[in-house]
Scaffold this motif. Sequence first.
Motif, PDB file in Angstrom:
ATOM      1  N   ALA A   5       0.682  -1.214  -0.035  1.00 55.40           N
ATOM      2  CA  ALA A   5       0.138   0.092   0.213  1.00 55.40           C
ATOM      3  C   ALA A   5       0.860   1.216   0.224  1.00 55.40           C
ATOM      4  O   ALA A   5       1.870   1.327   0.684  1.00 55.40           O
ATOM      5  CB  ALA A   5      -0.924   0.149   1.144  1.00 55.40           C
ATOM      6  N   TYR A   6       0.425   2.447  -0.820  1.00 55.46           N
ATOM      7  CA  TYR A   6       1.137   3.556  -0.813  1.00 55.46           C
ATOM      8  C   TYR A   6       0.174   4.750  -0.580  1.00 55.46           C
ATOM      9  O   TYR A   6       0.684   5.780  -0.517  1.00 55.46           O
ATOM     10  CB  TYR A   6       1.960   3.617  -2.142  1.00 55.46           C
ATOM     11  N   GLY A   7      -1.077   4.377  -0.694  1.00 57.63           N
ATOM     12  CA  GLY A   7      -1.954   5.877  -0.665  1.00 57.63           C
ATOM     13  C   GLY A   7      -2.873   5.377   0.711  1.00 57.63           C
ATOM     14  O   GLY A   7      -2.333   5.122   1.568  1.00 57.63           O
ATOM     15  N   SER A   8      -4.129   5.663   0.563  1.00 58.42           N
ATOM     16  CA  SER A   8      -4.881   5.627   1.579  1.00 58.42           C
ATOM     17  C   SER A   8      -5.359   4.267   2.277  1.00 58.42           C
ATOM     18  O   SER A   8      -5.579   4.193   3.459  1.00 58.42           O
ATOM     19  CB  SER A   8      -6.333   6.273   1.348  1.00 58.42           C
ATOM     20  N   ASN A   9      -4.889   3.147   1.588  1.00 58.30           N
ATOM     21  CA  ASN A   9      -4.765   1.980   2.252  1.00 58.30           C
ATOM     22  C   ASN A   9      -3.716   1.788   3.236  1.00 58.30           C
ATOM     23  O   ASN A   9      -3.428   0.892   3.797  1.00 58.30           O
ATOM     24  CB  ASN A   9      -4.737   0.838   1.236  1.00 58.30           C
ATOM     25  N   LEU A  10      -2.686   2.515   3.463  1.00 60.19           N
ATOM     26  CA  LEU A  10      -1.890   2.662   4.329  1.00 60.19           C
ATOM     27  C   LEU A  10      -2.379   3.092   5.949  1.00 60.19           C
ATOM     28  O   LEU A  10      -2.206   2.403   6.778  1.00 60.19           O
ATOM     29  CB  LEU A  10      -0.826   4.015   4.045  1.00 60.19           C
ATOM     30  N   ARG A  11      -3.559   3.523   5.821  1.00 62.00           N
ATOM     31  CA  ARG A  11      -4.314   3.979   6.986  1.00 62.00           C
ATOM     32  C   ARG A  11      -4.928   2.577   7.432  1.00 62.00           C
ATOM     33  O   ARG A  11      -5.821   1.970   6.804  1.00 62.00           O
ATOM     34  CB  ARG A  11      -5.352   4.908   6.836  1.00 62.00           C
ATOM     35  N   HIS A  12      -4.662   2.226   8.877  1.00 63.58           N
ATOM     36  CA  HIS A  12      -4.979   0.956   8.981  1.00 63.58           C
ATOM     37  C   HIS A  12      -6.561   0.993   9.230  1.00 63.58           C
ATOM     38  O   HIS A  12      -7.042  -0.179   8.797  1.00 63.58           O
ATOM     39  CB  HIS A  12      -4.405   0.954  10.531  1.00 63.58           C
ATOM     40  N   THR A  13      -7.296   1.969   9.827  1.00 62.64           N
ATOM     41  CA  THR A  13      -8.833   1.834   9.992  1.00 62.64           C
ATOM     42  C   THR A  13      -9.290   1.612   8.581  1.00 62.64           C
ATOM     43  O   THR A  13     -10.361   0.904   8.375  1.00 62.64           O
ATOM     44  CB  THR A  13      -9.288   3.007  10.773  1.00 62.64           C
ATOM     45  N   GLY A  32      13.103   2.179  -7.274  1.00 62.12           N
ATOM     46  CA  GLY A  32      12.565   2.131  -8.749  1.00 62.12           C
ATOM     47  C   GLY A  32      11.273   2.732  -8.882  1.00 62.12           C
ATOM     48  O   GLY A  32      10.649   2.714  -9.873  1.00 62.12           O
ATOM     49  N   TRP A  33      10.531   3.404  -7.929  1.00 62.66           N
ATOM     50  CA  TRP A  33       9.198   3.748  -8.046  1.00 62.66           C
ATOM     51  C   TRP A  33       9.054   5.136  -7.153  1.00 62.66           C
ATOM     52  O   TRP A  33       9.853   5.272  -6.445  1.00 62.66           O
ATOM     53  CB  TRP A  33       8.295   3.007  -7.600  1.00 62.66           C
ATOM     54  N   ARG A  34       8.132   5.760  -7.571  1.00 66.56           N
ATOM     55  CA  ARG A  34       7.820   7.326  -6.835  1.00 66.56           C
ATOM     56  C   ARG A  34       6.521   7.429  -6.689  1.00 66.56           C
ATOM     57  O   ARG A  34       5.517   6.923  -7.461  1.00 66.56           O
ATOM     58  CB  ARG A  34       8.646   8.382  -7.292  1.00 66.56           C
ATOM     59  N   LEU A  35       6.109   8.083  -5.750  1.00 67.83           N
ATOM     60  CA  LEU A  35       4.708   8.459  -5.416  1.00 67.83           C
ATOM     61  C   LEU A  35       4.202   9.574  -6.338  1.00 67.83           C
ATOM     62  O   LEU A  35       4.980  10.681  -6.496  1.00 67.83           O
ATOM     63  CB  LEU A  35       4.406   8.896  -3.832  1.00 67.83           C
ATOM     64  N   VAL A  36       3.058   9.681  -6.809  1.00 67.84           N
ATOM     65  CA  VAL A  36       2.822  10.944  -7.632  1.00 67.84           C
ATOM     66  C   VAL A  36       1.365  11.218  -7.298  1.00 67.84           C
ATOM     67  O   VAL A  36       0.606   9.938  -6.689  1.00 67.84           O
ATOM     68  CB  VAL A  36       2.564  10.765  -9.049  1.00 67.84           C
ATOM     69  N   LEU A  37       0.969  12.285  -7.189  1.00 66.71           N
ATOM     70  CA  LEU A  37      -0.519  12.559  -6.718  1.00 66.71           C
ATOM     71  C   LEU A  37      -1.503  13.071  -7.778  1.00 66.71           C
ATOM     72  O   LEU A  37      -0.924  14.124  -8.524  1.00 66.71           O
ATOM     73  CB  LEU A  37      -0.674  13.499  -5.438  1.00 66.71           C
ATOM     74  N   ARG A  38      -2.284  12.448  -8.266  1.00 71.06           N
ATOM     75  CA  ARG A  38      -3.243  13.100  -9.519  1.00 71.06           C
ATOM     76  C   ARG A  38      -4.507  13.243  -8.790  1.00 71.06           C
ATOM     77  O   ARG A  38      -4.719  14.192  -7.811  1.00 71.06           O
ATOM     78  CB  ARG A  38      -3.131  11.781 -10.614  1.00 71.06           C
ATOM     79  N   ARG A  39      -5.569  12.417  -9.195  1.00 80.67           N
ATOM     80  CA  ARG A  39      -6.905  12.640  -8.625  1.00 80.67           C
ATOM     81  C   ARG A  39      -6.703  11.718  -7.182  1.00 80.67           C
ATOM     82  O   ARG A  39      -7.640  12.115  -6.349  1.00 80.67           O
ATOM     83  CB  ARG A  39      -8.087  12.349  -9.234  1.00 80.67           C
ATOM     84  N   ALA A  40      -5.917  10.775  -7.233  1.00 78.80           N
ATOM     85  CA  ALA A  40      -5.595  10.144  -5.988  1.00 78.80           C
ATOM     86  C   ALA A  40      -4.082   9.834  -6.188  1.00 78.80           C
ATOM     87  O   ALA A  40      -3.532  10.127  -7.087  1.00 78.80           O
ATOM     88  CB  ALA A  40      -6.481   8.854  -6.077  1.00 78.80           C
ATOM     89  N   ALA A  41      -3.882   8.752  -5.034  1.00 80.74           N
ATOM     90  CA  ALA A  41      -2.292   8.535  -4.926  1.00 80.74           C
ATOM     91  C   ALA A  41      -2.201   7.778  -6.222  1.00 80.74           C
ATOM     92  O   ALA A  41      -2.995   6.758  -6.374  1.00 80.74           O
ATOM     93  CB  ALA A  41      -2.069   7.791  -3.681  1.00 80.74           C
TER      94      ALA A  41
END
Length: 138
Positions: A5-13, A32-41
Motif C-alpha cells: 500500500a502507498y495511498g489511503s490503504n496505508l491507514r490501518h482503519t 525504482g518507484w515514486r509516489l505521484v498524486l493525481r486525482r488520488a495517489a
Amino acid sequence: MLYAAYGSNLRHTRMLERCPGATPAGALLLPGWRLVLRRAADVEPDSSGLLPIGLWQVGPEHLERLDRAEGTALRVYDRRRIALPDGSGAWIYVGHGLRQDPRRLRADYVEHLRHGYRDFGLSPAPLEAALAACGFIG
C-alpha cells in the motif's frame, strides 16, 4: 501473500474496513518507484525513486475486495506483481490513465494519506514532496 500500500490503504482503519482480517506486515522503501498524486495517489517507475510502502498480509478474498475498491474492472488501477528488495513479491495497484488534477485531491483524502504514513511509521517527506509537486494547497 503481501499487498504493498502507498495511498489511503496505508491507514490501518481504512484498510481494515475494506479488508477485515488483513494484518500489517511492515514498511519499507521500494526502489525504482515514486509516489505521484493525481486525482488520488498513484505510483510510477523512477530509476532514482524510493517509494514508501506499507505491507499488508492478505488473502485472496482481500485482493478481490481491493480489486473492486481500486476499480480494476474499470481500468482505474491495474493490479501488478512487484519484486521487493528482499527478493519476495507483493501485489501493488498502478494507476491506468489517471490525470493529474490537484483540485480533485480532497483535504480529507490527504489526511488519510498522512495518517497512513504515521500508522506505518513512514517519514512524511516523500508525501509532502508529492503534494508540493502536484500543487496541492490545503
